[in-house]
Every structure is written in structure tokens, then in C-alpha cells.
Design a protein around this motif. Structure first.
Motif, mmCIF file in Angstrom:
data_model
loop_
_atom_site.group_PDB
_atom_site.id
_atom_site.type_symbol
_atom_site.label_atom_id
_atom_site.label_comp_id
_atom_site.label_asym_id
_atom_site.label_seq_id
_atom_site.Cartn_x
_atom_site.Cartn_y
_atom_site.Cartn_z
ATOM 1 N N LEU A 78 0.885 3.864 -3.757
ATOM 2 C CA LEU A 78 1.432 3.963 -5.111
ATOM 3 C C LEU A 78 2.948 4.099 -5.089
ATOM 4 O O LEU A 78 3.648 3.520 -5.919
ATOM 5 C CB LEU A 78 0.792 5.133 -5.859
ATOM 6 C CG LEU A 78 -0.724 5.042 -6.067
ATOM 7 C CD1 LEU A 78 -1.206 6.208 -6.924
ATOM 8 C CD2 LEU A 78 -1.130 3.730 -6.675
ATOM 9 N N ALA A 105 2.985 5.448 -10.783
ATOM 10 C CA ALA A 105 1.662 5.751 -10.245
ATOM 11 C C ALA A 105 0.668 6.001 -11.379
ATOM 12 O O ALA A 105 -0.492 5.595 -11.297
ATOM 13 C CB ALA A 105 1.742 6.965 -9.322
ATOM 14 N N ILE A 131 -0.617 2.718 -12.673
ATOM 15 C CA ILE A 131 -1.593 2.136 -11.746
ATOM 16 C C ILE A 131 -2.946 2.824 -11.922
ATOM 17 O O ILE A 131 -3.990 2.167 -11.980
ATOM 18 C CB ILE A 131 -1.110 2.253 -10.281
ATOM 19 C CG1 ILE A 131 0.174 1.435 -10.077
ATOM 20 C CG2 ILE A 131 -2.198 1.826 -9.308
ATOM 21 C CD1 ILE A 131 0.038 -0.040 -10.362
ATOM 22 N N ARG A 132 -2.941 4.152 -12.033
ATOM 23 C CA ARG A 132 -4.194 4.889 -12.227
ATOM 24 C C ARG A 132 -4.877 4.473 -13.530
ATOM 25 O O ARG A 132 -6.099 4.311 -13.583
ATOM 26 C CB ARG A 132 -3.933 6.390 -12.226
ATOM 27 C CG ARG A 132 -3.571 6.928 -10.864
ATOM 28 C CD ARG A 132 -3.388 8.450 -10.901
ATOM 29 N NE ARG A 132 -2.769 8.900 -9.686
ATOM 30 C CZ ARG A 132 -1.491 9.268 -9.576
ATOM 31 N NH1 ARG A 132 -0.694 9.253 -10.632
ATOM 32 N NH2 ARG A 132 -1.002 9.658 -8.424
ATOM 33 N N THR A 179 -8.780 -1.347 -6.654
ATOM 34 C CA THR A 179 -8.091 -0.616 -5.600
ATOM 35 C C THR A 179 -9.044 -0.385 -4.436
ATOM 36 O O THR A 179 -10.248 -0.592 -4.553
ATOM 37 C CB THR A 179 -7.565 0.746 -6.096
ATOM 38 O OG1 THR A 179 -8.671 1.538 -6.511
ATOM 39 C CG2 THR A 179 -6.591 0.567 -7.255
#
Length: 72
Positions: free
Chosen positions: A7, A18, A21-22, A32
Motif C-alpha cells: 500500500l 491506503a 485501496i481498502r 488483492t
């Protein structure tokens, strides 16, 4: 073998946080991979793919301007 990014690397290379992305992972926008220790890694191809597909939301200022211009 495809490059798997941490990340932090994604933040440095693509300026994507990050948290983003989560959220994308949770919404199913990206896939992922987890390391044996549970760390999240993202295939670089997933980041490149989603950057071409994701519609970034308008800022609240842009939305306000559109509403004002429609009402006039």
C-alpha cells in the motif's frame, strides 16, 4: 511474475491513499493478494486497470455550481 505492490508503494507511485485501496477492495473494484502474514498486496495491473475505470466523484464545489446553474 507480476509485480505485487504494498500500500505504501501505491501511495508513493500513484498518489492513491491506503484507505482508498481498502475501500476499492471492499467494494470489489480491485483484487488483492494476502501474504502469509496477512499483509495486503495489490497486483500492479489491478491499479492500472482501476485507474482507467473508476469515476472520481466531483468535489462539493463543482456540485454546487451545477445546481446553481440549473436553477437559473
Amino acid at each position: 511474475m507480476e509485480r505485487l505492490l504494498r500500500l505504501k508503494e501505491i501511495e508513493e507511485i500513484y498518489s492513491i491513499t491506503a484507505m482508498t485501496i481498502r475501500r476499492w477492495e471492499k467494494r470489489g473494484l480491485i483484487k488483492t493478494v494476502r501474504t502469509p502474514g496477512g499483509q495486503r498486496r495489490v497486483p500492479e495491473s489491478e491499479i492500472r486497470r482501476v485507474l482507467g475505470l473508476v469515476d472520481f466523484p466531483e468535489s462539493s464545489d463543482e456540485k454546487s455550481e451545477k445546481c446553481i446553474s440549473r436553477s437559473q
